[in-house]
Scaffold this active site. Structure first.
Site, PDB file in Angstrom:
ATOM      1  N   LEU A   1      -3.785   9.260 -42.826  1.00 55.60           N
ATOM      2  CA  LEU A   1      -3.863   8.303 -43.694  1.00 55.60           C
ATOM      3  C   LEU A   1      -4.722   8.487 -44.920  1.00 55.60           C
ATOM      4  CD1 LEU A   1      -6.145   6.146 -43.286  1.00 55.60           C
ATOM      5  CD2 LEU A   1      -4.555   5.162 -41.439  1.00 55.60           C
TER       6      LEU A   1
ATOM      7  N   CYS B   1     -13.978  11.480 -46.752  1.00 60.36           N
ATOM      8  CA  CYS B   1     -13.310  12.694 -45.997  1.00 60.36           C
ATOM      9  C   CYS B   1     -13.489  13.885 -46.566  1.00 60.36           C
ATOM     10  CB  CYS B   1     -11.807  12.519 -45.998  1.00 60.36           C
ATOM     11  SG  CYS B   1     -11.412  11.032 -44.640  1.00 60.36           S
TER      12      CYS B   1
END
Ligand code: NAD
Length: 432
Positions: free
Chosen positions: A153, A263
Site C-alpha cells: 500500500l 520505505c
C-alpha cells in the site's frame, strides 16, 4: 477469521481496519499506550484519507478492537500479522529487525493452538527463517506456520490500495496456510486482485525488488530532468513520450525532489546489504541511492541560482513539507535537508502543510508555520512548491503575494511554465 495486527502504524492500522470491514474480527495491538488510548477515543494517529470513518465504523460495531496486551490478543487470534517498523540500522548497514525478533519472542508463550504468523512488515530475505527458529525454541512445529505477505500500500492511497491491490503475494510452502489465506483474501481476489503463492524467501525479495525498481524509475527521470534543464527540453514531454511505451509505463515518471518516505530510502539500502551478504553486487541500486542522495543538494543549488546567491534574509515559503502529498509522514522528506540548509545561509522560512505543523521544525530558529496558504505566501520572495497537494494547484499568486517581484520554484511541475510566463510570473520548474 480472528486476526491480530501487531503494530498499529500506517500498515497495521489501515490493514486492520480494512480486514475488519471485510467481516473479520481484528485486534490491533500497539506498545504505544497513548496511541491505543487515542484510538479507543476515536482519535486517529495518522493522516490517511478515509481512514477515520472506516476505523470508527468498525470500532463501533466491535469488529475492530485496540489493545496493548500483545499476549492476550495473540492467544485469541488465528492469524497474526507482524506490522512493526523495520528502519535502517543506525550504522546504515541494512534493516534493523530487532522489533520483528522481539515480537517473535513475545508471542511464543501465546501459541497453544495452530496460528499463522505473517510478516507484513518489509523484512530482509531469510527473516522468516529466523522467526521460525525463534518460535521453534518454545513451540512445536505443528502449532504454527511463518508466512511472508508483504504490503504494497501507498500512504495517501492506502485504503484504495488495500481493496484493489495489483497483487497479493503469499510466501509459504505450507498448503494449509496458503488455503486459509486465499480464503481471507477472497473478497479482494473476486474484485480482480492477482493472488500469487511463492516461497517465503521469494515473497520477502519481491517487496524489496519492487521498491528498488520504483526508486530506480524516479531516479532515472530525475536525472533526465537534469539533462533537460541544460538542453532546453521539457521533462514533461519526455515523461509522456517514454511512459506511453507499455513496456515502460507512465507511473513513477514524474521528475521532482529526491524520493523519501518511510520505505524507498531504507529499503534500497537494505537490499544492497542483502546483496553484499550473499556476495552479489547490486550496482544499479547502489548508484540509485547515490544519485538520490545528491538530489537534494542539487535542487538546493538551483534555489541558490534562482536567488542569484543572495539567500541571506530572503523570505522563502515552502508549500508542503512531507515527502509526498496526502500523507503526514515526514520520514526522509527532502524538506528535512533543504530547510535547515537554507536557514544556515540566512534565509527566513515560512511553511504551510495541509497536515499541520511539524515537530521536526519547531525548534528551528527562523522557521515559521502558517496555518493557511495565503498567509504563508504573502510576504515571500520565493515560493517553493515541495509537494503536489491538490490544495496548491490553483493559487492566485499575483493576488495573494505582496512582494511583486516574487518567484516560484515548482519542484513538482504542477503549474504550466508557459501560462506562468504569460502571466509575467518568474517561474522555475524541474527539468524545464
Ligand atoms: N508506511 C508505508 O507506506 C508502508 C508500506 C508498505 C510496507 N511498509 C512496511 O511496514 C512496516 C511498518 O511500517 P509503518 O509505516 O506502518 O510503521 P509505523 O512506524 O507507522 O508503525 C509501527 C508500529 O509498531 C509498533 N510496535 C513496535 N514494536 C511493537 C511491539 N513489540 N508490540 C506492539 N507494537 C509495536 C510501534 O509503536 C508503531 O506504532 C515496515 O516494515 C515498513 O517498511 C510500510
Amino acid at each position: 477469521m480472528k486476526l491480530c495486527m501487531i503494530g498499529t502504524g500506517y500498515v497495521g492500522l489501515v490493514s486492520g481496519a480494512c480486514f475488519s470491514d471485510l467481516g473479520n474480527d481484528v485486534i490491533c495491538v500497539d506498545r504505544d499506550l497513548k496511541k491505543v488510548t487515542d484510538l479507543k477515543k476515536g482519535i486517529i494517529p495518522i493522516y490517511e484519507p478515509g481512514l477515520d470513518e472506516l476505523v470508527l465504523k468498525n470500532y463501533k460495531n466491535k469488529r475492530l478492537k485496540f489493545s496493548t496486551d500483545l499476549k492476550d490478543s495473540v492467544s485469541k487470534s488465528d492469524v497474526v500479522f507482524i506490522c512493526v517498523g523495520t528502519p535502517s540500522k543506525k550504522n546504515g548497514n541494512g534493516a534493523d529487525l530487532s522489533q520483528i525478533y522481539n515480537v517473535a519472542k513475545e508471542i511464543r508463550s501465546s501459541i497453544s493452538k495452530f496460528k499463522i504468523i505473517i510478516t507484513k512488515s518489509t523484512v530482509s530475505v531469510t527473516t522468516g527463517d529466523e522467526i521460525e527458529k525463534i518460535i521453534l525454541q518454545k513451540v512445536s512445529k505443528k502449532l504454527f506456520s511463518v508466512v511472508s505477505n508483504p504490503e504494497f500500500l501507498r500512504e495517501g492511497e492506502a485504503i484504495r490500495d488495500f481493496y484493489k491491490p495489483d497483487r497479493i503475494v503469499i510466501g509459504t510452502n505450507d498448503k494449509k496456510s496458503n488455503n486459509l489465506l486465499k480464503n481471507l483474501y477472497s473478497p479482494l481476489i473476486s474484485r480482480g486482485a492477482k493472488y500469487i503463492n511463492t516461497s517465503r524467501r521469494a515473497a520477502e525479495l519481491i517487496k524489496y525488488a519492487s521498491n528498488a525498481f520504483l526508486a530506480t524509475k524516479i531516479t532515472f527521470i530525475n536525472e533526465m530532468a537534469n539533462l533537460c534543464e541544460k538542453i532546453d527540453v521539457n521533462i514533461e514531454d519526455i515523461s509522456i513520450g517514454i511512459g506511453l511505451d507499455k513496456r515502460i509505463g507512465g507511473r513513477f515518471l514524474r521528475a521532482g525532489p529526491a524520493y523519501g518516505g518511510s520505505c524507498f530510502p531504507k529499503d534500497t539500502k537494505a537490499i544492497v546489504t542483502t546483496g553484499n551478504q550473499f556476495q552479489t553486487n547490486l550496482s544499479v541500486i547502489k548508484s540509485v541511492i547515490k544519485s538520490n542522495e545528491n538530489r537534494s543538494s542539487l535542487l538546493l543549488k538551483r534555489v541558490f541560482n534562482i536567488l542569484k546567491g543572495k539567500v541571506k534574509n530572503k523570505k522563502i515559503c515552502f508549500l508542503g513539507v512531507t515527502f509526498k502529498a496526502n500523507t503526514d509522514d515526514m520520514r526522509d522528506s527532502s524538506s528535512l535537508f533543504m530547510i535547515p540548509s537554507l536557514i544556515k545561509k540566512g534565509a527566513k522560512i515560512n511553511y504551510f502543510d495541509p497536515t499541520g505543523e511539524k515537530v521536526e521544525f519547531k525548534k528551528l530558529k527562523n522557521v515559521k508555520f502558517s496555518n493557511n496558504i495565503n498567509s504563508a505566501i504573502k510576504q515571500s520572495d520565493l515560493i517553493i512548491i515541495h509537494t503536489e497537494w491538490n490544495d496548491f494547484k490553483s493559487i492566485n499568486f499575483k493576488k495573494e503575494v505582496q512582494n511583486k517581484k516574487f518567484m516560484i520554484f515548482d519542484m513538482r511541475n504542477i503549474y504550466s511554465s508557459i501560462k506562468m510566463k504569460k502571466s509575467n510570473i518568474k517561474y522555475y520548474g524541474v527539468g524545464c
